[in-house]
Write a protein that holds these residues in place. Structure first.
Motif, short mmCIF file in Angstrom:
data_model
loop_
_atom_site.label_atom_id
_atom_site.label_comp_id
_atom_site.label_asym_id
_atom_site.label_seq_id
_atom_site.Cartn_x
_atom_site.Cartn_y
_atom_site.Cartn_z
N ASP A 27 0.86 -1.12 0.01
CA ASP A 27 -0.11 0.01 0.05
C ASP A 27 0.78 1.19 0.11
N GLU A 28 1.82 0.97 0.69
CA GLU A 28 2.88 2.34 0.77
C GLU A 28 3.45 2.47 -0.67
N ASN A 29 3.83 3.92 -0.94
CA ASN A 29 4.25 4.39 -2.06
C ASN A 29 4.99 5.43 -2.09
N ILE A 30 5.84 5.88 -3.05
CA ILE A 30 6.59 7.19 -2.89
C ILE A 30 5.65 8.24 -3.75
N THR A 31 5.81 9.34 -3.34
CA THR A 31 4.98 10.52 -3.82
C THR A 31 5.25 10.47 -5.41
N ASP A 32 4.48 11.49 -6.21
CA ASP A 32 4.70 11.67 -7.67
C ASP A 32 5.84 12.54 -7.98
N ASP A 33 6.30 13.50 -6.74
CA ASP A 33 7.39 14.31 -6.89
C ASP A 33 8.63 13.35 -6.94
N GLU A 34 8.58 12.48 -6.00
CA GLU A 34 9.78 11.85 -5.80
C GLU A 34 9.87 10.72 -6.95
N ARG A 35 8.91 10.21 -7.64
CA ARG A 35 9.03 9.47 -8.63
C ARG A 35 9.49 10.12 -9.70
N THR A 36 9.06 11.31 -10.16
CA THR A 36 9.65 12.19 -11.32
C THR A 36 10.86 12.52 -11.12
N ALA A 37 11.61 12.77 -9.59
CA ALA A 37 12.78 13.22 -9.66
C ALA A 37 13.75 12.03 -9.84
N LEU A 38 13.33 11.01 -9.20
CA LEU A 38 14.06 9.69 -9.48
C LEU A 38 14.25 9.04 -10.93
N ALA A 39 12.96 9.24 -11.61
CA ALA A 39 12.87 8.66 -12.88
C ALA A 39 13.76 9.31 -13.81
N ASP A 40 13.73 10.91 -13.80
CA ASP A 40 14.81 11.88 -14.33
C ASP A 40 15.99 11.45 -14.09
N TYR A 41 16.47 11.66 -12.80
CA TYR A 41 17.83 11.36 -12.26
C TYR A 41 18.36 9.96 -12.91
N LEU A 42 17.72 9.17 -12.59
CA LEU A 42 18.04 7.58 -13.26
C LEU A 42 18.29 7.42 -14.60
N GLY A 43 17.37 8.14 -15.29
CA GLY A 43 17.20 8.00 -16.91
C GLY A 43 18.31 8.94 -17.45
N CYS A 44 19.06 9.93 -16.84
CA CYS A 44 20.05 10.48 -17.34
C CYS A 44 21.53 10.26 -16.80
N ASN A 45 21.38 9.56 -15.79
CA ASN A 45 22.78 9.43 -15.16
C ASN A 45 22.79 7.69 -15.08
N GLU A 46 23.71 7.06 -16.31
CA GLU A 46 23.71 5.73 -16.32
C GLU A 46 24.83 5.35 -15.35
N GLU A 47 25.74 5.97 -14.79
CA GLU A 47 26.42 5.41 -13.68
C GLU A 47 25.90 5.27 -12.43
N ALA A 48 24.94 6.09 -12.08
CA ALA A 48 24.07 6.02 -10.88
C ALA A 48 23.18 4.90 -11.14
N ARG A 49 22.51 4.87 -12.31
CA ARG A 49 21.56 3.81 -12.51
C ARG A 49 22.12 2.38 -12.44
N GLN A 50 23.26 2.13 -12.59
CA GLN A 50 23.71 0.89 -12.51
C GLN A 50 24.43 0.77 -11.07
N GLU A 51 24.56 1.97 -10.18
CA GLU A 51 25.01 1.63 -8.71
C GLU A 51 23.49 1.54 -8.19
N VAL A 52 22.77 2.22 -8.55
CA VAL A 52 21.39 1.77 -7.67
C VAL A 52 20.70 0.47 -8.17
N LEU A 53 20.72 0.09 -9.44
CA LEU A 53 20.51 -1.66 -9.63
C LEU A 53 21.18 -2.49 -9.08
N ALA A 54 22.61 -2.18 -8.83
CA ALA A 54 23.21 -3.14 -8.00
C ALA A 54 22.60 -3.22 -6.59
N ALA A 55 22.15 -2.17 -5.79
CA ALA A 55 21.91 -2.22 -4.68
C ALA A 55 20.43 -2.81 -4.51
N TRP A 56 19.73 -2.54 -5.69
CA TRP A 56 18.33 -2.95 -5.71
C TRP A 56 18.30 -4.48 -5.88
#
Length: 85
Positions: A27-56
């Protein structure tokens, strides 16, 4: 929230929360603002995306009923937006 100020593990926690919510597993979710900020950040930063993906992946390894490939597909296709040129 500035995603660049968060660690990969902190972002992975947020991504996991959104993923589980989108699947209908939580039931718990992140806010729309958080979703947008994270989506933009991960979509534009491949290195960060890879680090987050490893942690995930580590988080997902604790959930045997979740297919990691399905989760990665969700992240790349349904969650993160490609960086505008």
């Amino acid at each position: 929230m500035q995603p660049s100020e968060l660690s990969p593990v902190e972002i992975a926690d947020l991504i996991n929360k959104a993923f589980l919510h989108d699947r209908g597993d939580a039931d718990e979710n992140i806010t729309d603002d958080e979703r947008t900020a994270l989506a933009d950040y991960l979509g534009c930063n491949e290195e960060a995306r890879q680090e987050v993906l490893a942690a995930w992946r580590e988080l997902l390894s604790e959930e045997p009923e979740i297919d990691v490939n399905d989760a990665e597909y969700w992240l790349d296709v349904e969650f993160a937006s490609p960086c505008p040129e």
